[in-house]
Design an enzyme around this catalytic site. Structure first.
Site, short mmCIF file in Angstrom:
data_model
loop_
_atom_site.label_atom_id
_atom_site.label_comp_id
_atom_site.label_asym_id
_atom_site.label_seq_id
_atom_site.Cartn_x
_atom_site.Cartn_y
_atom_site.Cartn_z
N ASP A 20 -22.42 -17.34 -6.83
CA ASP A 20 -23.94 -17.32 -6.43
C ASP A 20 -24.68 -15.83 -6.51
O ASP A 20 -23.33 -14.90 -6.51
CB ASP A 20 -24.01 -18.15 -5.31
CG ASP A 20 -22.85 -19.46 -5.09
OD1 ASP A 20 -22.93 -19.97 -6.03
OD2 ASP A 20 -22.86 -19.86 -3.48
N ASP A 64 -23.49 -17.37 7.60
CA ASP A 64 -22.06 -17.66 8.92
C ASP A 64 -21.17 -16.43 9.24
O ASP A 64 -21.17 -16.30 10.45
CB ASP A 64 -21.37 -19.00 8.37
CG ASP A 64 -20.73 -18.68 7.12
OD1 ASP A 64 -20.32 -18.50 6.35
OD2 ASP A 64 -20.19 -20.10 6.96
N ASP A 104 -16.97 -20.27 -8.09
CA ASP A 104 -17.75 -20.15 -8.23
C ASP A 104 -18.69 -19.00 -8.12
O ASP A 104 -18.12 -17.81 -7.01
CB ASP A 104 -19.11 -21.60 -8.29
CG ASP A 104 -18.43 -21.36 -6.33
OD1 ASP A 104 -18.88 -20.99 -5.83
OD2 ASP A 104 -18.81 -22.65 -6.34
P1 ATP Z 1 -16.37 -21.23 -1.61
O1 ATP Z 1 -15.49 -20.35 -1.47
O2 ATP Z 1 -15.58 -22.47 -0.46
O3 ATP Z 1 -17.29 -21.70 -2.46
P2 ATP Z 1 -18.56 -20.21 0.27
O4 ATP Z 1 -18.08 -19.01 1.06
O5 ATP Z 1 -18.71 -19.78 -1.27
O6 ATP Z 1 -16.88 -20.73 0.13
P3 ATP Z 1 -20.60 -21.73 -0.16
O7 ATP Z 1 -21.01 -23.72 0.51
O8 ATP Z 1 -20.47 -22.15 -1.78
O9 ATP Z 1 -19.22 -21.08 0.38
O10 ATP Z 1 -21.30 -21.47 -0.02
C1 ATP Z 1 -21.83 -20.07 -0.01
C2 ATP Z 1 -22.63 -19.04 1.02
O11 ATP Z 1 -23.60 -19.79 1.40
C3 ATP Z 1 -21.46 -19.05 2.59
O12 ATP Z 1 -20.41 -17.69 2.16
C4 ATP Z 1 -22.16 -18.24 3.06
O13 ATP Z 1 -22.75 -17.59 3.19
C5 ATP Z 1 -23.86 -19.30 3.02
N1 ATP Z 1 -23.69 -20.97 3.55
C6 ATP Z 1 -22.80 -21.85 3.07
N2 ATP Z 1 -22.61 -22.96 4.02
C7 ATP Z 1 -23.70 -22.15 5.01
C8 ATP Z 1 -23.55 -22.70 6.19
N3 ATP Z 1 -23.10 -23.71 6.93
N4 ATP Z 1 -23.87 -22.26 6.98
C9 ATP Z 1 -24.52 -20.73 7.43
N5 ATP Z 1 -24.25 -19.71 5.68
C10 ATP Z 1 -23.86 -20.84 4.71
MG MG Z 2 -18.97 -20.65 -3.07
#
Ligand code: ATP
Ligand code: MG
Length: 449
Positions: A55, A135, A53
């Site tokens: 963001d 993170d 997705d």
């Molecule tokens: P995915 O590919 O699974 O969506 P993602 O990195 O995009 O992985 P998301 O859960 O969609 O993970 O979160 C989007 C962003 O928000 C992450 O890339 C990170 O920068 C931040 N984020 C999400 N969860 C956390 C957390 N628990 N602590 C710190 N930052 C977070």
């Molecule tokens: Mg994501």
């Protein structure tokens, strides 16, 4: 100041960004706001992977975003986010967060902001503040729609190239703030093949116990991301490697012991299976894997109950209920999954009954398929009778009238010389109690695989 990586120095092409995300970014920019693609999508694009997705992060406040997009709505209480909907796709737009707004700890520190507007202003911040709450460095890159450059405050760009998972800030502190980050680390290692920085790995091993304090509903969300996105087997290996798996599935870990035998093979077969289904675009349900994880412990517990005098069938039902309840304290599944899971476990008792109306009803019920898939997995590692598994497999391939015949329903006989499968010979396993009040089926209760 960030390192600014210009369009010519990176591989992100607009052709690989969702049209809807681009639309959102351009409209923000045209209205005079900053618009960045952020998080996993930038990381995945740099890795040449298709993002799950897209963001968006912006300096526009949620109300401003709401006003710009008719198809948007605001969600969340304190950190309000805008969801902008285009058909099936939702673009999430978050306003930069200010410092001291950590997901968990910050929520308490800011309680007073709930009621009044006074503290509202430091809920939101600038991109320079927003970056530090993320993170891992690989997740902290911002793709700027104004000039297609990537902004890197943390060294994430080189870490992605080196496939290194490095924490922003001090790993111990960041894991204490939010222990779910340990699962996220395992997930990114599994999904992206990144290697963990040694301090990250060491801290996970020593802080794993903190997961006990995470709400079970949140762990269910993480379970889905770990195990239903095509890299379940790799996730499992990472979780085992860092000692996190027993935190999530204590009964499974206890049943497996040190592993390396047919019990691990049973679990790993199921994980491989799930990955294959995802790869083939076939549906997956979380209740199946969780049920598989629980099966061994359920069978063991059922054997105990049966030894205490309970009918085998009832013992299996009670054991499934008990272990599902215990497991729900770690990972809370919605009822629409937990009920079918218990049924799937219980129904393992039904496969021995290979004739009659009840067998036909079982075959034709909604619950048959999952129970059958579990039975097949069991048969493959010697935990269930392969001849019986085979019988049910062939039965499903028959047209309806021949099924009835094979099961001896409606007509007499069946199974001989008329093209219907031959009924398997029952393999007797020791002594079976037969009681007047017991159902016709008796489960194969072998403690463990
Ligand atoms: P995915 O590919 O699974 O969506 P993602 O990195 O995009 O992985 P998301 O859960 O969609 O993970 O979160 C989007 C962003 O928000 C992450 O890339 C990170 O920068 C931040 N984020 C999400 N969860 C956390 C957390 N628990 N602590 C710190 N930052 C977070
Ligand atoms: Mg994501």
């Amino acid at each position: 100041m960030p390192r600014i990586i210009s369009r010519s120095e990176h591989s992100i092409s607009r052709a690989d960004i969702s049209r809807n995300a681009l639309k959102v970014l351009y409209r923000l920019k045209d209205a005079g706001y900053q618009g960045f693609l952020v998080g996993g999508s930038v990381r995945d694009l740099l890795l040449g992977r298709r993002p799950k997705d897209f963001d968006v992060a912006t300096d526009a406040h949620p109300e401003d975003v709401r006003a710009l997009f008719g198809n948007s709505r605001l969600i969340g209480r304190r950190f309000r986010l805008a969801h902008i909907r285009y058909g099936g796709e939702i673009i999430e737009v978050a306003t930069f967060r200010g410092v001291g707004n950590e997901e968990d700890g910050g929520a308490e520190r800011q309680v007073s902001a709930e009621s009044g507007r006074l503290l509202r202003d430091n809920v939101y911040g600038t991109i320079e503040e927003d970056v530090w709450r993320r993170d891992f460095t690989a997740n902290s890159l911002y793709y700027n729609i104004a000039d297609f450059s990537v902004w890197d405050f943390t060294g994430g760009f080189t870490d992605i190239q080196a496939r290194q998972l490095r924490m922003i800030g001090i790993p111990e502190a960041r894991f204490r703030e939010d222990p779910v980050r340990m699962l996220r680390a395992a997930r990114f290692a599994a999904k992206l093949g990144f290697s963990m920085d040694t301090t990250v790995a060491d801290e996970i091993v020593s802080l794993g116990g903190l997961l006990d304090g995470v709400p079970p509903a949140r762990l269910f969300d993480e379970f889905l991301k770990l195990f239903q996105s095509g890299h379940a087997l790799a996730s499992y290996h990472e979780l085992q490697r860092y000692g996190l798996f027993p935190r999530l599935f204590p009964a499974t870990a206890a049943w497996m012991g040190p592993g390396g035998d047919s019990r691990s093979r049973f679990i790993e077969d199921a994980l491989r299976n799930t990955d294959q289904r995802v790869a083939d675009d076939r549906p997956v349900t979380p209740m199946f894997l969780i049920g598989v994880f629980l099966w061994g412990a359920v069978a063991e517990r059922a054997a105990q109950l049966a030894a205490g005098g309970m009918s085998d069938y009832q013992a299996l039902a009670n054991a499934a209920a008990e272990l599902a309840r215990d497991q729900a304290e770690r990972i809370a599944m919605p009822k629409r999954f937990s009920i079918p899971m218990r049924e799937m476990l219980q129904l393992q008792a039904r496969f021995d009954l290979t004739r009659g109306a009840r067998a036909l009803a079982f075959l034709e019920s909604d619950r048959f398929r999952a129970a059958y898939d579990l039975y097949l997995l069991r048969a493959r590692v010697g935990n269930a009778d392969p001849a019986i598994a085979d019988w049910w497999t062939r039965l499903q391939e028959l047209p309806a009238d021949q099924r009835r015949q094979a099961l001896g329903v409606g007509r007499s006989g069946g199974g001989d010389g008329d093209g219907t499968p031959r009924r398997p010979r029952r393999r007797r396993r020791g002594h079976r109690r037969v009681r007047e009040d017991a159902p016709e089926t008796q489960p194969d209760l072998q403690p463990g695989v």
